[in-house]
Design a protein around this motif. Structure first.
Motif, PDB file in Angstrom:
ATOM      1  N   GLY A   1       0.796  -1.224   0.000  1.00 14.78           N
ATOM      2  CA  GLY A   1       0.000   0.000   0.000  1.00 14.78           C
ATOM      3  C   GLY A   1       0.824   1.268   0.000  1.00 14.78           C
ATOM      4  N   ARG A   2       2.104   1.152   0.309  1.00 14.08           N
ATOM      5  CA  ARG A   2       3.003   2.310   0.314  1.00 14.08           C
ATOM      6  C   ARG A   2       3.525   2.636  -1.083  1.00 14.08           C
ATOM      7  N   TYR A   3       3.233   1.750  -2.035  1.00 11.92           N
ATOM      8  CA  TYR A   3       3.808   1.855  -3.370  1.00 11.92           C
ATOM      9  C   TYR A   3       2.739   1.735  -4.444  1.00 11.92           C
ATOM     10  N   ILE A   4       3.059   2.227  -5.639  1.00 10.15           N
ATOM     11  CA  ILE A   4       2.274   1.942  -6.830  1.00 10.15           C
ATOM     12  C   ILE A   4       2.893   0.666  -7.393  1.00 10.15           C
ATOM     13  N   VAL A   5       2.115  -0.387  -7.484  1.00 11.33           N
ATOM     14  CA  VAL A   5       2.632  -1.681  -7.916  1.00 11.33           C
ATOM     15  C   VAL A   5       2.190  -1.941  -9.348  1.00 11.33           C
ATOM     16  N   THR A   6       3.167  -2.257 -10.215  1.00 20.40           N
ATOM     17  CA  THR A   6       2.891  -2.592 -11.605  1.00 20.40           C
ATOM     18  C   THR A   6       3.377  -4.013 -11.854  1.00 20.40           C
ATOM     19  N   ILE A   7       2.480  -4.856 -12.367  1.00 22.05           N
ATOM     20  CA  ILE A   7       2.832  -6.242 -12.657  1.00 22.05           C
ATOM     21  C   ILE A   7       2.762  -6.448 -14.162  1.00 22.05           C
ATOM     22  N   SER A   8       3.872  -6.927 -14.725  1.00 20.63           N
ATOM     23  CA  SER A   8       3.909  -7.219 -16.159  1.00 20.63           C
ATOM     24  C   SER A   8       4.471  -8.621 -16.360  1.00 20.63           C
TER      25      SER A   8
END
Length: 87
Positions: free
Chosen positions: A71-78
């Motif tokens: 929740g502290r980060y913007i998470v991008t999954i590719s």
């Protein structure tokens, strides 16, 4: 929450300081020991003084990072990577 196995807790020196009840994916409430880790580092993402639940039912090499960490980060999954960027 953040969940680790008893083996991970032993390796990290996590000492249980209390208990918590939580619903699991099976929708059953279970009680877990709770302790603290000084820090969690995933790539360049760092969180300090984090509470962790110790779950005996998890396979030995699998833990879970929940919203308290991600929740502290913007998470991008590719297909190639999982990226954590500071909010």
């Amino acid at each position: 929450g953040i969940v680790i196995t008893p083996r991970m807790a032993a390796a990290l020196g996590v000492v249980p300081v209390g208990k918590m009840r939580a619903s699991t994916a099976s929708h059953k409430a279970q009680e877990f020991d709770v302790g603290f880790v000084d820090s969690i580092v995933v790539g360049g993402a760092v969180a300090t003084d984090m509470a962790v639940a110790i779950a005996p039912a998890l396979p030995d090499e699998i833990g879970l990072l929940g919203r308290e960490f991600s929740g502290r980060y913007i998470v991008t999954i590719s297909d190639e990577a999982i990226e954590f960027r500071v909010r």
